[in-house]
Design a protein around this motif. Sequence first.
Motif, PDB file in Angstrom:
ATOM      1  N   THR A   1       0.864  -1.052  -0.002  1.00  0.00           N
ATOM      2  CA  THR A   1      -0.007   0.018   0.040  1.00  0.00           C
ATOM      3  C   THR A   1       0.891   1.339   0.157  1.00  0.00           C
ATOM      4  O   THR A   1       1.848   1.309   0.827  1.00  0.00           O
ATOM      5  CB  THR A   1      -0.943   0.002   1.298  1.00  0.00           C
ATOM      6  OG1 THR A   1      -1.672  -1.323   1.057  1.00  0.00           O
ATOM      7  CG2 THR A   1      -1.938   1.242   1.220  1.00  0.00           C
ATOM      8  N   LEU A   2       0.575   2.262  -1.018  1.00  0.00           N
ATOM      9  CA  LEU A   2       1.557   3.371  -0.911  1.00  0.00           C
ATOM     10  C   LEU A   2       0.440   4.688  -1.035  1.00  0.00           C
ATOM     11  O   LEU A   2      -0.591   4.662  -1.264  1.00  0.00           O
ATOM     12  CB  LEU A   2       2.045   3.320  -2.386  1.00  0.00           C
ATOM     13  CG  LEU A   2       3.113   2.312  -2.866  1.00  0.00           C
ATOM     14  CD1 LEU A   2       3.448   2.168  -4.216  1.00  0.00           C
ATOM     15  CD2 LEU A   2       4.222   2.347  -1.725  1.00  0.00           C
ATOM     16  N   GLN A   3       1.129   5.637  -0.419  1.00  0.00           N
ATOM     17  CA  GLN A   3       0.498   7.054  -0.308  1.00  0.00           C
ATOM     18  C   GLN A   3       1.180   8.055  -1.360  1.00  0.00           C
ATOM     19  O   GLN A   3       2.624   8.190  -1.186  1.00  0.00           O
ATOM     20  CB  GLN A   3       0.519   7.485   1.071  1.00  0.00           C
ATOM     21  CG  GLN A   3      -0.199   8.903   1.048  1.00  0.00           C
ATOM     22  CD  GLN A   3      -0.315   9.319   2.529  1.00  0.00           C
ATOM     23  OE1 GLN A   3       0.016   8.622   3.596  1.00  0.00           O
ATOM     24  NE2 GLN A   3      -0.682  10.493   2.564  1.00  0.00           N
ATOM     25  N   ILE A   4       0.482   8.558  -2.373  1.00  0.00           N
ATOM     26  CA  ILE A   4       1.023   9.529  -3.129  1.00  0.00           C
ATOM     27  C   ILE A   4       0.633  10.712  -2.775  1.00  0.00           C
ATOM     28  O   ILE A   4      -0.560  11.093  -2.860  1.00  0.00           O
ATOM     29  CB  ILE A   4       0.461   9.296  -4.741  1.00  0.00           C
ATOM     30  CG1 ILE A   4       1.121   7.784  -5.020  1.00  0.00           C
ATOM     31  CG2 ILE A   4       1.430  10.228  -5.590  1.00  0.00           C
ATOM     32  CD1 ILE A   4       0.319   7.354  -6.302  1.00  0.00           C
ATOM     33  N   LYS A   5       1.586  11.570  -2.247  1.00  0.00           N
ATOM     34  CA  LYS A   5       1.096  12.905  -1.686  1.00  0.00           C
ATOM     35  C   LYS A   5       1.951  14.032  -2.166  1.00  0.00           C
ATOM     36  O   LYS A   5       3.104  13.919  -2.184  1.00  0.00           O
ATOM     37  CB  LYS A   5       1.145  12.943  -0.211  1.00  0.00           C
ATOM     38  CG  LYS A   5       0.640  13.858   0.438  1.00  0.00           C
ATOM     39  CD  LYS A   5       0.769  13.763   2.006  1.00  0.00           C
ATOM     40  CE  LYS A   5       0.382  15.024   2.894  1.00  0.00           C
ATOM     41  NZ  LYS A   5       0.404  14.826   4.308  1.00  0.00           N
ATOM     42  N   ASN A   6       1.332  14.985  -3.046  1.00  0.00           N
ATOM     43  CA  ASN A   6       1.812  16.314  -3.555  1.00  0.00           C
ATOM     44  C   ASN A   6       2.295  17.053  -2.323  1.00  0.00           C
ATOM     45  O   ASN A   6       1.586  17.175  -1.377  1.00  0.00           O
ATOM     46  CB  ASN A   6       0.863  17.032  -4.533  1.00  0.00           C
ATOM     47  CG  ASN A   6       0.741  16.200  -5.781  1.00  0.00           C
ATOM     48  OD1 ASN A   6       1.245  15.383  -6.053  1.00  0.00           O
ATOM     49  ND2 ASN A   6      -0.492  16.643  -6.157  1.00  0.00           N
TER      50      ASN A   6
ATOM     51  N   ASP B   1       5.258   4.213   1.668  1.00  0.00           N
ATOM     52  CA  ASP B   1       4.364   2.888   2.062  1.00  0.00           C
ATOM     53  C   ASP B   1       3.678   3.364   3.336  1.00  0.00           C
ATOM     54  O   ASP B   1       3.671   4.164   3.984  1.00  0.00           O
ATOM     55  CB  ASP B   1       5.456   1.677   2.256  1.00  0.00           C
ATOM     56  CG  ASP B   1       6.258   1.740   3.327  1.00  0.00           C
ATOM     57  OD1 ASP B   1       6.141   2.533   4.216  1.00  0.00           O
ATOM     58  OD2 ASP B   1       7.182   0.687   3.482  1.00  0.00           O
ATOM     59  N   GLU B   2       3.109   2.062   3.781  1.00  0.00           N
ATOM     60  CA  GLU B   2       1.799   2.443   4.842  1.00  0.00           C
ATOM     61  C   GLU B   2       2.752   2.662   6.079  1.00  0.00           C
ATOM     62  O   GLU B   2       2.055   3.069   7.401  1.00  0.00           O
ATOM     63  CB  GLU B   2       1.027   1.167   5.019  1.00  0.00           C
ATOM     64  CG  GLU B   2       2.014  -0.202   5.228  1.00  0.00           C
ATOM     65  CD  GLU B   2       2.280  -0.921   4.051  1.00  0.00           C
ATOM     66  OE1 GLU B   2       2.318  -2.070   4.137  1.00  0.00           O
ATOM     67  OE2 GLU B   2       2.309  -0.465   2.719  1.00  0.00           O
ATOM     68  N   ASN B   3       4.143   2.439   6.088  1.00  0.00           N
ATOM     69  CA  ASN B   3       4.727   2.609   7.516  1.00  0.00           C
ATOM     70  C   ASN B   3       5.386   3.972   7.498  1.00  0.00           C
ATOM     71  O   ASN B   3       6.363   4.364   8.180  1.00  0.00           O
ATOM     72  CB  ASN B   3       5.909   1.617   7.708  1.00  0.00           C
ATOM     73  CG  ASN B   3       5.134   0.097   7.901  1.00  0.00           C
ATOM     74  OD1 ASN B   3       4.237   0.094   8.662  1.00  0.00           O
ATOM     75  ND2 ASN B   3       5.694  -0.697   7.152  1.00  0.00           N
ATOM     76  N   GLY B   4       4.964   4.604   6.293  1.00  0.00           N
ATOM     77  CA  GLY B   4       5.628   6.187   6.163  1.00  0.00           C
ATOM     78  C   GLY B   4       7.113   5.979   5.756  1.00  0.00           C
ATOM     79  O   GLY B   4       7.668   7.103   5.688  1.00  0.00           O
ATOM     80  N   VAL B   5       7.434   4.862   5.103  1.00  0.00           N
ATOM     81  CA  VAL B   5       9.043   4.965   4.660  1.00  0.00           C
ATOM     82  C   VAL B   5       8.835   5.190   2.904  1.00  0.00           C
ATOM     83  O   VAL B   5       7.985   4.819   2.231  1.00  0.00           O
ATOM     84  CB  VAL B   5       9.558   3.223   4.579  1.00  0.00           C
ATOM     85  CG1 VAL B   5      10.942   3.292   3.973  1.00  0.00           C
ATOM     86  CG2 VAL B   5       9.562   2.964   6.150  1.00  0.00           C
ATOM     87  N   ASP B   6       9.937   6.065   2.517  1.00  0.00           N
ATOM     88  CA  ASP B   6       9.780   6.698   1.260  1.00  0.00           C
ATOM     89  C   ASP B   6      10.260   5.576   0.285  1.00  0.00           C
ATOM     90  O   ASP B   6      11.258   4.858   0.580  1.00  0.00           O
ATOM     91  CB  ASP B   6      10.927   7.631   1.093  1.00  0.00           C
ATOM     92  CG  ASP B   6      10.390   9.080   1.742  1.00  0.00           C
ATOM     93  OD1 ASP B   6       9.445   9.169   2.042  1.00  0.00           O
ATOM     94  OD2 ASP B   6      11.239   9.950   2.089  1.00  0.00           O
TER      95      ASP B   6
END
Length: 163
Positions: free
Chosen positions: A3-8, A21-26
Amino acid sequence: MITLQIKNKMFSIRGNSTVKDENGVDKFVVKGSVFSLRKKKRLYDMDGNLLYTVKNKLIRWFMNSCYVYDAEGNKVARIKQKFKLFKKEFTLTGYADEIEIKGDFIQHCLEIYKNGEKIGEAGKKFISLVDSFRLDCYNDADAPLLVALIIAVDNINDKNLSD
């Protein structure tokens, strides 16, 4: 599955963003161009290797579209929005496999299919002041391509809003 988070980034002239990723790792870095008529963005891995480049089509007739290029500059695919009244669907042409992106306009949820099999899901988060997307990749190897596709879809949606 990843699971990834793409955030501008909130304050970015270029349109840079990070993918965690879901753990906040780039996991990936997205770098935009300052003065780009085509809203060009580059996707890099954490070692600084270019993976994909995404560019809007400069001149369009009816529907906005976007191109995805590989690290060597070869056009991998064209993403084009299909005309639908309440649903968003995008088609890819030029890619080796058949890839479809289907979504619900109201819920901002996209499903990504490769040769008829679902390989990922993406959704836009509303709680953030900046564009933020959640991306579930069912196969880790598909993650860079799926991130590039979400960036392309976001570029098309941003272009639709500015027209």
